[in-house]
Structures are given as C-alpha cells and as structure tokens.
Design a protein around this motif. Sequence first.
Motif, PDB file in Angstrom:
ATOM      1  N   UNK A 263      36.280  21.515 -22.068  1.00  0.00           N
ATOM      2  CA  UNK A 263      37.545  22.225 -22.253  1.00  0.00           C
ATOM      3  C   UNK A 263      38.456  22.052 -21.038  1.00  0.00           C
ATOM      4  N   UNK A 264      37.894  22.111 -19.836  1.00  0.00           N
ATOM      5  CA  UNK A 264      38.706  21.920 -18.634  1.00  0.00           C
ATOM      6  C   UNK A 264      39.244  20.487 -18.573  1.00  0.00           C
ATOM      7  N   UNK A 265      38.441  19.535 -19.014  1.00  0.00           N
ATOM      8  CA  UNK A 265      38.911  18.137 -19.034  1.00  0.00           C
ATOM      9  C   UNK A 265      40.054  17.976 -20.035  1.00  0.00           C
ATOM     10  N   UNK A 266      39.949  18.659 -21.182  1.00  0.00           N
ATOM     11  CA  UNK A 266      41.021  18.577 -22.166  1.00  0.00           C
ATOM     12  C   UNK A 266      42.286  19.254 -21.643  1.00  0.00           C
ATOM     13  N   UNK A 267      42.118  20.359 -20.936  1.00  0.00           N
ATOM     14  CA  UNK A 267      43.276  21.008 -20.310  1.00  0.00           C
ATOM     15  C   UNK A 267      43.944  20.042 -19.330  1.00  0.00           C
ATOM     16  N   UNK A 268      43.137  19.363 -18.538  1.00  0.00           N
ATOM     17  CA  UNK A 268      43.680  18.359 -17.604  1.00  0.00           C
ATOM     18  C   UNK A 268      44.424  17.275 -18.364  1.00  0.00           C
ATOM     19  N   UNK A 269      43.906  16.885 -19.511  1.00  0.00           N
ATOM     20  CA  UNK A 269      44.533  15.829 -20.315  1.00  0.00           C
ATOM     21  C   UNK A 269      45.908  16.255 -20.824  1.00  0.00           C
ATOM     22  N   UNK A 270      46.020  17.527 -21.291  1.00  0.00           N
ATOM     23  CA  UNK A 270      47.317  18.009 -21.782  1.00  0.00           C
ATOM     24  C   UNK A 270      48.333  18.051 -20.636  1.00  0.00           C
ATOM     25  N   UNK A 271      47.924  18.533 -19.465  1.00  0.00           N
ATOM     26  CA  UNK A 271      48.821  18.532 -18.302  1.00  0.00           C
ATOM     27  C   UNK A 271      49.274  17.110 -17.978  1.00  0.00           C
ATOM     28  N   UNK A 272      48.361  16.162 -18.055  1.00  0.00           N
ATOM     29  CA  UNK A 272      48.704  14.759 -17.777  1.00  0.00           C
ATOM     30  C   UNK A 272      49.742  14.252 -18.767  1.00  0.00           C
ATOM     31  N   UNK A 273      49.563  14.620 -20.058  1.00  0.00           N
ATOM     32  CA  UNK A 273      50.476  14.139 -21.100  1.00  0.00           C
ATOM     33  C   UNK A 273      51.894  14.660 -20.912  1.00  0.00           C
ATOM     34  N   UNK A 274      52.051  15.826 -20.323  1.00  0.00           N
ATOM     35  CA  UNK A 274      53.393  16.386 -20.141  1.00  0.00           C
ATOM     36  C   UNK A 274      53.896  16.183 -18.704  1.00  0.00           C
ATOM     37  N   UNK A 275      53.192  15.377 -17.925  1.00  0.00           N
ATOM     38  CA  UNK A 275      53.651  15.029 -16.584  1.00  0.00           C
ATOM     39  C   UNK A 275      53.395  16.081 -15.531  1.00  0.00           C
ATOM     40  N   UNK A 276      52.498  17.019 -15.781  1.00  0.00           N
ATOM     41  CA  UNK A 276      52.148  18.046 -14.797  1.00  0.00           C
ATOM     42  C   UNK A 276      50.915  17.568 -14.021  1.00  0.00           C
ATOM     43  N   UNK A 277      51.171  16.631 -13.098  1.00  0.00           N
ATOM     44  CA  UNK A 277      50.064  15.914 -12.464  1.00  0.00           C
ATOM     45  C   UNK A 277      49.220  16.811 -11.544  1.00  0.00           C
ATOM     46  N   UNK A 278      49.858  17.705 -10.829  1.00  0.00           N
ATOM     47  CA  UNK A 278      49.098  18.580  -9.933  1.00  0.00           C
ATOM     48  C   UNK A 278      48.153  19.482 -10.740  1.00  0.00           C
ATOM     49  N   UNK A 279      48.660  20.028 -11.830  1.00  0.00           N
ATOM     50  CA  UNK A 279      47.817  20.864 -12.689  1.00  0.00           C
ATOM     51  C   UNK A 279      46.712  20.042 -13.335  1.00  0.00           C
ATOM     52  N   UNK A 280      47.028  18.793 -13.697  1.00  0.00           N
ATOM     53  CA  UNK A 280      46.021  17.920 -14.290  1.00  0.00           C
ATOM     54  C   UNK A 280      44.879  17.670 -13.304  1.00  0.00           C
ATOM     55  N   UNK A 281      45.226  17.406 -12.035  1.00  0.00           N
ATOM     56  CA  UNK A 281      44.193  17.154 -11.023  1.00  0.00           C
ATOM     57  C   UNK A 281      43.368  18.416 -10.753  1.00  0.00           C
ATOM     58  N   UNK A 282      44.021  19.577 -10.720  1.00  0.00           N
ATOM     59  CA  UNK A 282      43.305  20.833 -10.457  1.00  0.00           C
ATOM     60  C   UNK A 282      42.311  21.143 -11.579  1.00  0.00           C
ATOM     61  N   UNK A 283      42.729  20.946 -12.821  1.00  0.00           N
ATOM     62  CA  UNK A 283      41.828  21.216 -13.953  1.00  0.00           C
ATOM     63  C   UNK A 283      40.693  20.202 -13.988  1.00  0.00           C
ATOM     64  N   UNK A 284      41.004  18.949 -13.657  1.00  0.00           N
ATOM     65  CA  UNK A 284      39.957  17.924 -13.608  1.00  0.00           C
ATOM     66  C   UNK A 284      38.914  18.265 -12.545  1.00  0.00           C
TER      67      UNK A 284
END
Length: 573
Positions: free
Chosen positions: A499-520
């Motif tokens: 679930x955390x990886x999928x959250x990171x994926x959604x952040x990545x898709x919308x260009x929220x890179x910092x949030x994507x890295x934190x969730x990853x």
Amino acid sequence: MLVATRKKFNLNENTYQDIMKLGNIIKAAVVIAALVATLPSAAQPMSARQALLTLKTFKSGGKAVGTSFGYLIDRNGTVVSAWTPFNGADSAVVVDAKGRSYPVEKIYGASELYDIAKFAIGGATAVQPISLAKTLPTGSVRMWIMTQKPALVTPERSEKFMSKYNYYVLGGADALKENTADYPNGAPAVNERGELVGIYNNGGTVLSVTDWRYTDELKPSGFAANDPTLSRTTIRKALPADVKDARLALMMAAQGRTADYMATARDFMTMFPKETDGYYDLATLYWQQGKTAEADKLLRDAVDKATDKADAHYNYSRSVWQKLSLMPEPPFADWTYDKAMAEADAAYKVKALPVYDEMRGKIEYSKGNYEKAYEKFMSLTKSMRNPDLFYEAAQCRQALKASDAEILELLDSAVGVCDTPYTTIAAPYFYARGTQLGKMGRYRDAMVDLYRYEALTTALPPASFYYDREQIEMKGKVYQAALNDIMRAVVLDQRNAQLWAEKANVHLRVGQYADAMASADVAIQLDSTYSVPYLIKGLAQCQSGKKDEGLANLQKAKDLGDTQADAFIKKFK
C-alpha cells in the motif's frame, strides 16, 4: 406489673413461678429485660445478615473494579445489588457468608438513577434467599441497613414514585454517609423481622432506601446490548421472556464474546425448546470450532423437538451447506452436499416456501451444477422480488463464462429490485456491480457504484476496498480521488508495504516527487526485499534532478528482480 408482663411475653405458669422465686422484683426485672433484649424489636435480624452476599467486579485482566453487598431474592439465583461496581467490569463474583464464591452469569437489568442492578449467579443452591416484605411501611418505621456492621435507621418520610413504589428518605444517619466503605450503595434495608424492605443508597444529598419491588422493572430487553447503562459492562445480558424479543437479543449477542454468545444460545434453547433459533446458532458455533458431531446432534434434536419442522430441516440444510462451503476441513462424513439437499427437500416438502427452494439452488451451485442453479434462481425471480436471486444468478453466469454484458444485466436487476431509498441491504449489490463495471472499463460508472456502496455500508470498509477503488480511479485518471483512497488504505493498514508503494506511485504520477520518495522509504523500511518502492523512489529521484541516487535505486530494483528497472536505467543514463 409482673402479671401484665407475663401476659405480654406469654410466659407459662412454671416460668412465671421460677421468676418469682428469684426473691425480688429487681431480679425478676433483670430476667425480663434479658427477654426483651431477645425480641426482634431490639435485636439485629440475623437471618438477613446470613443472607448477605459480597459482590466483587473485575476488568478482563483481573484488576478489581468495585465491591458492594448483594442478596439473593429467589431460588433461581437472582441477586440484587448496586449497579456502580459493574460500570466498566468484564466479570464478577459474589461471596456468601461462609466464603463460598459464585460467578455472575448474566445481568437482567440496571438503574443508574437508583444505583440498582439485578443479575443471576450460578450454583447458588446452598445460599438462603432473603425474605421479602409483602407489606411495606409508608411512615417512619425503623429499619436495619444490613452490612457487616448493621445500622438501625428511621426514615424521616416516605414518598411514591412511578405511582406504586416507595422511596424512603432517611434522617439522622450522617455516620452512614461518612462511612461509605461500611455502608455502600446496594446494601439491603430490612425490617425488624429481617424481611427486605428496599435497597440502600448513599448517593446524592440525602440517604435513601428504594422499594425492593422496583427491581421488577429491571427486566431483560431485546435491545439490552444497546442500553446506555448496560453497555458499560461486557457481562452477558439475560434473554427477555418474550420469544420475539429474545430472538432480537440472540442476534445482538452474536456481536459479543463467543463464550457469551454460546451461553445465550443455550439459554434460548432452555427457555424456548420448541423454537429453532437457539439450536441453529449453537450448532453454527460448534462446527466453526470443529465440533461438527455436536452440531449435528443439536440439529437433529431441533428436528425432533421444534414445532416448525420445516424451519428445523432448513436450518439443518443451511448448516451443512455453510460448513462445506466455508470450512470444509476437518471433514465430517455425514455432512455432504447430498445431505444438505435432502434436508432442503424435507423442508420444502413440509412447507413449500421459496426460501427453501432457493437453498436448493445454492446447493446446486456449490456442487458445480451452475446451469441448474441458474435456472432455479431465475425461476424464483418470477414470484420473489429479491435482489439476492439476481446476484446469485449473475454468479452462475460468471462461472459459465457468460458475456460481461449478460452479467451486468443481472446485476442491474439486483440493484433495480432493491427498495428505495436505498438502505444497507443494497450495499453488496452496488459493490458487485461497481466491480463488474470496472472490469468492463467503465471506470467512472464503477466509481459511482463504489462510492454508493461506501455510503450505504454500516461497517468501515477494509484497506483492500480503498486500494481496489484507487486502482479503478487511477485507470479512470481521477488522480486526486485515487490519492485520497490510497491514503485511507495506508491509514487502515499501516504495516502493508504494498500500500505504501502504491501511495508512492500515485504521488509520482502527479509529480509530487518528495512525497513519492517519502512513501517509498516507508515501504522499504517495512520490506527491504520488495523491489517496487526502490523502482518508484529511483524514478522520483531521477525526475527531480538526483540522477545518481535514482540510478542506484533503479539498479537495486533490478537486482531484486524488477523487470521494468532495466529500461528505466537505460533511459536515464
């Protein structure tokens, strides 16, 4: 004077002459005074003291909650005491005058206003019930507050409440109010014959005694589990005397502790031996615990004893089918789908109800006879407005590899026959149709049904529901809704790396890179062998100008077996 005294105390001639032989009136008076001291008007009523019980309540871990005095009021184990010790308690016992302990089995009712509880204890055959006063005083007649230190009190006045019960306001008893440990709420107030007059209460601004007959109002209710007072203890609630109310209480008991549910089902069988509910509920609990032989005996007993033979056969069939469908292991030789069908046939033979015929369709489906089951369900739709029939028919067509359009048509019918405005009953049909719409690529329509399901269902959906809806929202390119749902999912299941990886994926898709890295990073902490969060973190780093760190994480994903990583490594080198 002595002649009058002889008559008052009913002394026979020999006793009278013996007193006179003592030689003087003073000695005679001493003897008579001793006699007077033995009369109830001046002595503590010892029978009531012997009937005194000590109540002790506990939390589930054994921590004490409270204590009070109680007293048995009949030979059926019914005890009256204060309610306060039960507040927050998970179990309780009473101890008699000889130190014998008896468990509190169930509560009949309670009054927070008068601080009174009525409950049942087990195995109290050796305990003497307190005598109940048939005529209660209405004026200032003194009474004993019976504890380990009995106190004689006199009411200032008595009042009526609920038009038929007495309420005594005590006066001149400040010592009792100042010593609540010796004179707690719930102590019995008895007359000079040792008969129960009422229940002592030291709460509020005045001391009082509440008419014992008021305990007749403390009766079991079908809604006892939702009673604002009784809900503050997990001790089992007793069943009402009315069978309809008892059925409701039995249903409510299913939401509580298994041991209490089983005890309630046994009570139901004892109170209503010709009704099928208790047999079926207890049998279900037995086979769920692997005690199928015991369950089978109960269901056979129901067929023998129940007034409604059709319902008894139906419950037998339903139990066999449920066990085979939900928990086939360990097997029980006598329980087969053929046995379930035979019992369903027997029910239908006694009473040709559609619900028994539907049971036969369910059994055919479980046996893999999908076409027969489908025909059964569809035939019943002609006479029954039941969404479950269309839903079951849709499952049959799905098993037969029918077209998506045909399956959707059946699910449309299931939703269509639901009563409006929609209630929680319609929730599973919206969920099934939403899932089917998502499978067909109609993502926006699927979202509408899944949001309707969420609004209608009474329970909070699990994390998996929000993940599944997020997947549909991502495919429908509704990214903010997808982000909201995946965030709900991780809140509900915070230790799930996927679930955390999928959250990171959604952040990545919308260009929220910092949030994507934190969730990853959270996903990696939860499972360092999971390749997906390394891949997502690497992509987020590469797209935010941290190419070297990104390539290192992409390589880590490749080393862990991610098949997409190599293409991204080549792209960003």
